[in-house]
Design a protein around this motif. Structure first.
Motif, short mmCIF file in Angstrom:
data_model
loop_
_atom_site.label_atom_id
_atom_site.label_comp_id
_atom_site.label_asym_id
_atom_site.label_seq_id
_atom_site.Cartn_x
_atom_site.Cartn_y
_atom_site.Cartn_z
N ARG A 168 -2.01 7.52 5.87
CA ARG A 168 -3.38 8.09 5.44
C ARG A 168 -3.89 9.08 6.23
O ARG A 168 -4.47 10.10 5.89
N PRO A 194 -1.34 -7.60 0.08
CA PRO A 194 -1.75 -6.29 0.50
C PRO A 194 -2.27 -6.31 2.04
O PRO A 194 -2.65 -7.32 2.40
N ILE A 251 0.61 2.38 7.36
CA ILE A 251 -0.03 2.72 6.39
C ILE A 251 -1.11 3.96 6.98
O ILE A 251 -1.43 4.73 6.28
N GLU A 283 0.91 -1.17 -0.13
CA GLU A 283 -0.12 -0.17 0.16
C GLU A 283 0.81 1.17 -0.07
O GLU A 283 0.38 2.45 -0.34
N THR A 291 -4.56 -4.43 3.11
CA THR A 291 -5.92 -4.11 3.06
C THR A 291 -6.92 -5.20 2.01
O THR A 291 -6.40 -5.93 1.27
N PHE A 343 -7.74 -3.40 8.04
CA PHE A 343 -6.34 -3.98 7.90
C PHE A 343 -6.39 -5.42 8.23
O PHE A 343 -6.99 -5.83 9.01
#
Ligand SMILES: Cc1cc2nc3c(=O)[nH]c(=O)nc-3n(C[C@H](O)[C@H](O)[C@H](O)COP(=O)(O)OP(=O)(O)OC[C@H]3O[C@@H](n4cnc5c(N)ncnc54)[C@H](O)[C@@H]3O)c2cc1C
Length: 504
Positions: A493, A454, A489, A152, A456, A464
């Protein structure tokens, strides 16, 4: 501004790691754990006066000067945990008990010993040893690219950076060392050496991983928990709690609540509902995706992974509390057998014996815990468990077979057995809910190791995954790194700088 809240499912190493980094980065986290203790598959249990360590066999990168040690230090007081150097990885003994070889830190001696056993394989032995030597001391051993960005967060140059970092390792993903151990063993002519090479780790695992383990031993970076693997787990749990994290045990998550494409909380088995801004599952991958989320957030890649990828074979462990010591024995031993052990539809050609003589917590003075580990089949034990009596009988039969075999190696031991404990893949599943009792998630193969999973899921926001189901090959480092990745991550974000210490 109030803090963002995070719910974490599972207090295994990945859940605890996620929790530590969440707290360090200003999130308010709570872990819901199904079992009554933390650690997941990193588990110990008492049997009378004996402590059975049914978890982590050895810790990679336990000493300062490695990227992994730095990461361990972020989430626990690694220096206060008693860890012994594993100076001998394995002692291998042939079926007659007359020929043996020790895989110690001394690589030159190992080369000579192997050549003495199999002079006809001298060239191949020399190139095998050369690879171990070339990796000795390399930081790759204790990082393996895990410190690079998760999928990500990958920018245009990250893959190049990773390739550069991993350049010394790329050759192992092709050529003979990318073969499974059992396939690579065919490069040798000597039958004893073929068996040794096949069973140094897992016959199905890639040969480069075996080279890596032996180079790690040679570098003095493979450690044994003198107090049991729970000392590591408890130290991480303590750090998490000291950072303000909360854990609720005996709390099984039954459902992840999704609203408008966002994960907003969980429902527990007692029907209580808990809400948060973010949900992280550090639990079994399959049940997370297909049960807790009802299989709604998948794509072809995920479907293919869960339909076709192999998981590590689950294990049975026969642990014995015995009234004797094994002072000078290696902690891991492989004894080839004249008659293979028959377990489900497999013939197991050797007894893998762990001797817990590296610490004094496992047994009272003058006594010891020893443990035989066998790779086995999930379906076999799962089906047996449907009839409890049959299941217990089979466990007992296996234990008696192992004692009979050990009696040949250590005469008199049958009369010294004070406690017997048999765990099966069903035991692993019952306490951790890992699919098919897998001890480490996805099997590391030539193709899976190249795959970036990933953290996600497609179409689901604020959700997650961490743990050994999102990094092929699994293991302690992967579980800890993937928990770290999730918070990296999240910070990105949220426009925050990722911290590895408390904000206070
Ligand atoms: C015998 C054995 C030896 C090993 N030896 C080594 C080794 O030497 N070196 C190494 O690096 N690795 C080793 N491993 C592998 C390593 O221990 C694991 O890969 C790692 O600990 C996995 O951690 P995890 O947090 O990802 O998963 P887990 O440990 O499986 O943790 C998941 C947690 O989630 C909980 N959970 C699941 N479902 C739910 C739910 N619905 N609600 C709430 N909680 C839930 C479970 O109870 C569990 O506590 C070994 C594993 C085993 C079994």
């Amino acid at each position: 501004m109030s803090k963002k809240s995070v719910i974490i499912i599972g207090a295994g190493l990945a859940g605890l790691s996620t929790g530590c980094y969440a707290q360090m980065n200003g999130y308010e986290s709570k872990i819901f754990e199904y079992h009554s203790v933390p650690g997941g598959v990193a588990a110990v249990w008492k049997r009378g006066d004996y402590l059975i360590d049914g978890g982590i066999h050895f810790l990679i990168g336990h000493k300062p000067g490695t990227p992994l040690y730095d990461v361990y230090s972020e989430i626990c007081d690694i220096d206060s945990i008693d860890i012994a150097d594993m100076t001998t990885y394995l002692r291998f003994v042939d079926e007659t008990g007359t020929k043996s070889i020790e895989f110690t830190q001394d690589i030159e001696k190992l080369e000579q010993d192997l050549i003495q056993i199999a002079p006809e394989d001298e060239d191949e032995i020399r190139s095998f040893i050369k690879e171990i030597n070339s990796l000795k001391g390399s930081s790759l051993l204790t990082d393996m690219g895990m410190s690079t960005a998760p999928p990500e967060l990958r920018g245009r140059f990250d893959s190049l950076k990773e390739m550069w970092q991993m350049r010394g390792f790329m050759k192992y993903f092709m050529g003979k060392y990318s073969k499974s151990a059992v396939e690579y063993a065919e490069h040798f002519q000597n039958p004893f050496l073929k068996t040794i090479i096949s069973y140094l780790f897992s016959p199905d695992g890639p040969m480069w991983f075996v080279i890596m383990i032996l180079a790690t031993v040679a570098s003095g970076q493979l450690g044994l928990f003198k107090g049991g693997c729970h000392t590591f787990v408890r130290s991480i749990e303590e750090r998490y709690k000291s950072l303000g994290g909360q854990i609720q045990y005996r709390a099984k998550v039954e459902k992840i609540i999704v609203e408008d494409g966002k994960a907003v909380g969980v429902v527990l088995a007692d029907d209580s509902e808990h809400r948060a801004d973010v949900v992280v599952s550090a639990a079994d991958g399959k049940s997370t995706i297909f049960d807790l989320l009802g299989g709604q957030f998948i794509d072809d890649k995920i479907k293919k992974r869960y339909d076709t990828w192999k998981t590590y074979d689950p294990m049975s462990g026969v642990s014995l509390g015995v009234s004797r010591t094994f002072d000078d024995e290696a902690s891991l031993n492989a004894f080839m057998q004249k008659e293979p052990i028959q377990l489900s539809d497999r013939d197991v050609p050797l007894v893998y014996l762990r001797i817990f003589n590296h610490g004094d917590v496992f047994a009272p003075e003058g006594k010891s815990v020893i443990q035989v580990i066998l790779e086995t089949e999930w379906d076999y034990w799962k089906n047996l468990r449907e009839n409890r009596e049959q299941y217990e009988n089979e466990k007992n039969k296996l234990a008696q077979d192992i004692i009979r075999r050990l009696e040949k190696i250590y005469p008199g031991i049958a009369g010294q057995v004070e406690k017997i404990d048999v765990s099966t893949p069903y035991t692993t599943w019952r306490y951790t809910l890992n699919d098919k009792g897998s001890p480490m998630g996805w099997l590391m193969t030539k193709s899976t190791i190249m795959e970036q999973i990933p953290r996600t899921l497609p179409g689901l926001e604020n959700f997650f995954m961490a743990g050994h189901w999102v990094l092929p090959g699994g293991g302690v480092p992967s579980s800890i790194y993937t928990g770290r990745n999730v918070i990296q991550i999240l910070c990105k974000r949220d426009g925050k700088e990722f911290r590895t210490k408390s904000e206070d």
